[in-house]
Design an enzyme around this catalytic site. Sequence first.
Site, PDB file in Angstrom:
ATOM      1  N   ARG A 233       2.921   6.089 -27.868  1.00 48.93           N
ATOM      2  CA  ARG A 233       2.323   5.996 -29.197  1.00 48.93           C
ATOM      3  C   ARG A 233       3.325   6.584 -30.183  1.00 48.93           C
ATOM      4  NH1 ARG A 233      -0.537   2.772 -27.407  1.00 48.93           N
ATOM      5  NH2 ARG A 233      -2.807   2.748 -27.236  1.00 48.93           N
ATOM      6  N   GLU A 262       1.737   1.785 -37.500  1.00 50.14           N
ATOM      7  CA  GLU A 262       1.876   0.347 -37.215  1.00 50.14           C
ATOM      8  C   GLU A 262       0.931  -0.473 -38.088  1.00 50.14           C
ATOM      9  OE1 GLU A 262       1.305  -0.098 -33.001  1.00 50.14           O
ATOM     10  OE2 GLU A 262       2.894   1.326 -32.566  1.00 50.14           O
ATOM     11  N   HIS A 280       5.281  -3.485 -30.773  1.00 50.71           N
ATOM     12  CA  HIS A 280       4.222  -3.047 -29.843  1.00 50.71           C
ATOM     13  C   HIS A 280       3.800  -4.194 -28.901  1.00 50.71           C
ATOM     14  CE1 HIS A 280       0.620  -0.074 -29.306  1.00 50.71           C
ATOM     15  NE2 HIS A 280       0.915  -0.697 -28.180  1.00 50.71           N
TER      16      HIS A 280
HETATM   17  C1  8YV Z   1      -2.284  -2.764 -26.633  1.00 48.57           C
HETATM   18  C2  8YV Z   1      -1.697  -0.494 -25.647  1.00 48.57           C
HETATM   19  O1  8YV Z   1      -1.322  -3.294 -27.474  1.00 48.57           O
HETATM   20  O2  8YV Z   1      -3.169  -0.514 -23.817  1.00 48.57           O
HETATM   21  C3  8YV Z   1      -2.645   0.144 -24.703  1.00 48.57           C
HETATM   22  O3  8YV Z   1      -2.873   1.351 -24.839  1.00 48.57           O
HETATM   23  O4  8YV Z   1      -1.027   0.144 -26.383  1.00 48.57           O
HETATM   24  C4  8YV Z   1      -1.512  -1.952 -25.648  1.00 48.57           C
HETATM   25  O5  8YV Z   1      -1.642  -2.474 -24.373  1.00 48.57           O
HETATM   26  C5  8YV Z   1      -3.337  -2.191 -27.512  1.00 48.57           C
HETATM   27  O6  8YV Z   1      -4.105  -1.219 -26.950  1.00 48.57           O
HETATM   28  C6  8YV Z   1      -4.298  -3.291 -27.980  1.00 48.57           C
HETATM   29  O7  8YV Z   1      -3.910  -3.915 -29.081  1.00 48.57           O
END
Ligand code: 8YV
Length: 320
Positions: A233, A262, A280
């Site tokens: 993150r 983001e 991302h």
């Molecule tokens: C996704 C993520 O982009 O699973 C996660 O924690 O960061 C990613 O797989 C996001 O959660 C959904 O848009």
Amino acid sequence: MSEDLRPTLLLTGPIMEAVVERQLKEAFRLVGAADFEAAIATEGSAIRGLVTRGARRVDDALLARLPALEIVANFGVGYDTVDAAAAARRGIMVTNTPDVLNEEVADLTLGLLLATVREIPQADRYLRAGKWEAAPFPLGATLRDRSIGIVGMGRIGRAIGRRIEAFGRPVAYHSRRPAADCPYRHYPDLVALARDVDTLILILPGGPETKGLVGREVLAALGPEGILINVARGSVVDEPALVDALVNRTIRAAGLDVFADEPHVPEALMGLDNVVLLPHVGSATHHTRGAMGQLVVDNVKSWFAGTGPVTPVAETPASR
Ligand code: 8YV
């Protein structure tokens, strides 16, 4: 006209229409994807489930406006935008999508690591600019002499570790507690790890507990040959400190799949040639996003069928 008895689910926005919405709309009334606030105003007391993908904070104030809420299903393994402790206090279940994305995110991480060390996007830009006609691409850094520190040794961290072993490079890691059955050296102190390795890969949860964990001290310890890869993150890094380190070359390079705000990326990063920037995309394939979406559907359906959650988060275990 007969009354619609399907449970009402609030969506924080469109969520994988082809997988999630198509399956859920058979058994549930879906509201909120088009206008979230309007849906709460008109349906608030009827809303029994909330499906979110992280773009909107699910905090205690929002939970307080949804008195009939039973479950928050998070599309993603990281649920730092959901206040799971507040949900637990209110007796609301929270689920996420673990495991189904481990290998995908680990693949992308190695891709980003190699892209950053070997400057693959830079080489592509060089060729497209016609510069190869004039001179070969300059020699650069190698993975061959690097030692890797992984920050966070959960399921994805382990999948990354296995890949790095296959590349023949040593691995050590930092986490609050040593991970069970983990073959790599554990560093309780992140600065000490950063001092001993030259490449850090971040794959730990976001949220208040890890905010700004990688700051000036860690970056200084990583040193001038240091490379930072962040697939966790944006919040876990002090972003202005990272920008300074990259601009002043007090670390060598960074590969970033995540950012503090983001989809906004600091302008200062855009112009730098020692960063590889991705929007991302760690889990962003049809295969894996489909599996994540299916797990959201399975959690919601199982909950309302009375058979409990499939993948509850730690703060809200299935039986309490
Ligand atoms: C996704 C993520 O982009 O699973 C996660 O924690 O960061 C990613 O797989 C996001 O959660 C959904 O848009």
